[in-house]
Write an enzyme that holds these catalytic residues in place. Structure first.
Site, PDB file in Angstrom:
ATOM      1  N   GLY A  15      10.950 -34.743  24.393  1.00  0.00           N
ATOM      2  CA  GLY A  15      12.100 -35.130  23.590  1.00  0.00           C
ATOM      3  C   GLY A  15      13.316 -34.251  23.781  1.00  0.00           C
ATOM      4  O   GLY A  15      13.642 -33.824  24.889  1.00  0.00           O
ATOM      5  N   ILE A  16      14.003 -33.971  22.681  1.00  0.00           N
ATOM      6  CA  ILE A  16      15.235 -33.192  22.734  1.00  0.00           C
ATOM      7  C   ILE A  16      14.963 -31.801  23.286  1.00  0.00           C
ATOM      8  O   ILE A  16      15.729 -31.287  24.109  1.00  0.00           O
ATOM      9  CB  ILE A  16      15.867 -33.097  21.333  1.00  0.00           C
ATOM     10  N   ALA A  89      11.716 -27.498  17.717  1.00  0.00           N
ATOM     11  CA  ALA A  89      10.400 -28.014  17.308  1.00  0.00           C
ATOM     12  C   ALA A  89      10.407 -28.497  15.869  1.00  0.00           C
ATOM     13  O   ALA A  89      11.089 -27.937  15.014  1.00  0.00           O
ATOM     14  CB  ALA A  89       9.336 -26.940  17.498  1.00  0.00           C
ATOM     15  N   GLY A  90       9.628 -29.526  15.613  1.00  0.00           N
ATOM     16  CA  GLY A  90       9.510 -30.035  14.256  1.00  0.00           C
ATOM     17  C   GLY A  90       8.406 -31.066  14.158  1.00  0.00           C
ATOM     18  O   GLY A  90       7.971 -31.626  15.162  1.00  0.00           O
ATOM     19  N   ILE A  91       7.953 -31.302  12.937  1.00  0.00           N
ATOM     20  CA  ILE A  91       6.973 -32.354  12.675  1.00  0.00           C
ATOM     21  C   ILE A  91       7.526 -33.242  11.572  1.00  0.00           C
ATOM     22  O   ILE A  91       8.398 -32.837  10.799  1.00  0.00           O
ATOM     23  CB  ILE A  91       5.605 -31.787  12.255  1.00  0.00           C
ATOM     24  N   THR A  92       7.035 -34.463  11.521  1.00  0.00           N
ATOM     25  CA  THR A  92       7.455 -35.393  10.479  1.00  0.00           C
ATOM     26  C   THR A  92       6.281 -36.297  10.131  1.00  0.00           C
ATOM     27  O   THR A  92       5.161 -36.076  10.596  1.00  0.00           O
ATOM     28  CB  THR A  92       8.682 -36.209  10.923  1.00  0.00           C
ATOM     29  N   TYR A 153       9.946 -33.771   4.455  1.00  0.00           N
ATOM     30  CA  TYR A 153      10.702 -33.523   5.691  1.00  0.00           C
ATOM     31  C   TYR A 153      12.178 -33.286   5.367  1.00  0.00           C
ATOM     32  O   TYR A 153      12.795 -32.329   5.846  1.00  0.00           O
ATOM     33  CB  TYR A 153      10.542 -34.717   6.620  1.00  0.00           C
ATOM     34  N   PRO A 183      20.514 -34.531  14.555  1.00  0.00           N
ATOM     35  CA  PRO A 183      20.326 -35.782  15.308  1.00  0.00           C
ATOM     36  C   PRO A 183      19.641 -36.824  14.427  1.00  0.00           C
ATOM     37  O   PRO A 183      19.291 -36.543  13.277  1.00  0.00           O
ATOM     38  CB  PRO A 183      19.416 -35.345  16.455  1.00  0.00           C
TER      39      PRO A 183
END
Length: 248
Positions: A15-16, A89-92, A153, A183
């Site tokens: 991804g990004i 980095a991230g989670i959802t 989130y 984003p």
């Protein structure tokens, strides 16, 4: 643009984050690729290596604060310093408000907010000594507008915005800039949103098209470059106009 700089990019396996890492390397930076997906890191590193760039792979679960601190020390020892930190980095996970558990809340906090704080705090120590640094955080339009089905989130990403402004104030005297990018629906995280993957229920935006990582990564490059030396504490909405609401 980033010649002789060392950059750390989290979420670099897809991804990004992957696109940001490739852009940083193309601009001349040596890049530490951080992600829990070791196979994904290898694929991104291969792209950079083929283009003549230099990378270090750092498989890491950012929910482990102690391991994250250890990783910062390891990168500094191996690469000499850290000039740029991109927290991507991230989670959802789409969860109804009443169904959010304490475990899921803690997991969201550990990755999306706590790891961002820990990384900034420990990377900034070396940046302060050199009186130079660029920190780019990833928030979300959800931090501004909220999400009824993803409240935990949204809350953590709102925390990232507060952290960005606070860190910008604390670190500004050391010539360290801290900014955030908001984003929307352009990353691998949209696997949790099948409607978006299928091209349905696209949130309204002025540009009337879905975004791609390549649409967002240049903003991270600008905020990591000398062109943004006088920009700090700001939030850049890189979302095709989604934050404006329904186009007229």
């Amino acid at each position: 643009m980033l010649a002789d700089k060392v950059a750390v990019v989290t979420g670099a396996a897809a991804g990004i984050g992957a696109e940001v890492a490739v852009r940083y390397a193309a601009a001349g930076a040596r890049v530490a690729l951080v992600d829990r997906d070791a196979a994904g890191l290898e694929a991104v590193a291969a792209r950079i290596d083929e283009a003549g760039g230099e990378t270090v792979r750092v498989p890491l679960d950012l929910s482990d604060a102690a391991a994250t601190i250890e990783a910062v020390t390891g990168i500094e020892n191996r690469m000499g310093r850290i000039d740029v930190l991109a927290n991507v980095a991230g989670i959802t996970g789409r969860t109804d408000f009443d169904a959010i558990t304490l475990d899921s809340l803690d997991a969201m906090y550990a990755v999306n907010l706590r790891s961002t704080f820990v990384l900034i705090q420990h990377v900034a120590r070396g940046m302060r000594e050199r009186r130079y640094g660029k920190i780019v955080n990833t928030a979300s339009i959800s931090a501004v507008r909220g999400q009824g089905s993803n409240a935990h989130y949204s809350a953590m990403k709102a925390g990232v915005l507060g952290l960005t402004r606070s860190a910008a104030k604390a670190l500004g005297p050391f010539q360290i800039t801290v900014n955030a990018v908001c984003p929307v629906a352009v990353t691998a995280l949209t696997r949790d949103y099948p409607d978006l993957q299928a091209g349905r229920a696209l949130p309204p935006r002025s540009l009337n098209r879905a975004g791609e990582p390549a649409d967002v990564a240049p903003t991270y490059l600008f905020l990591a470059s000398p062109h943004s030396d006088y920009v700090t504490g700001v939030t850049v909405h890189c979302d095709g106009g989604f934050h404006l609401g329904q186009p007229a």
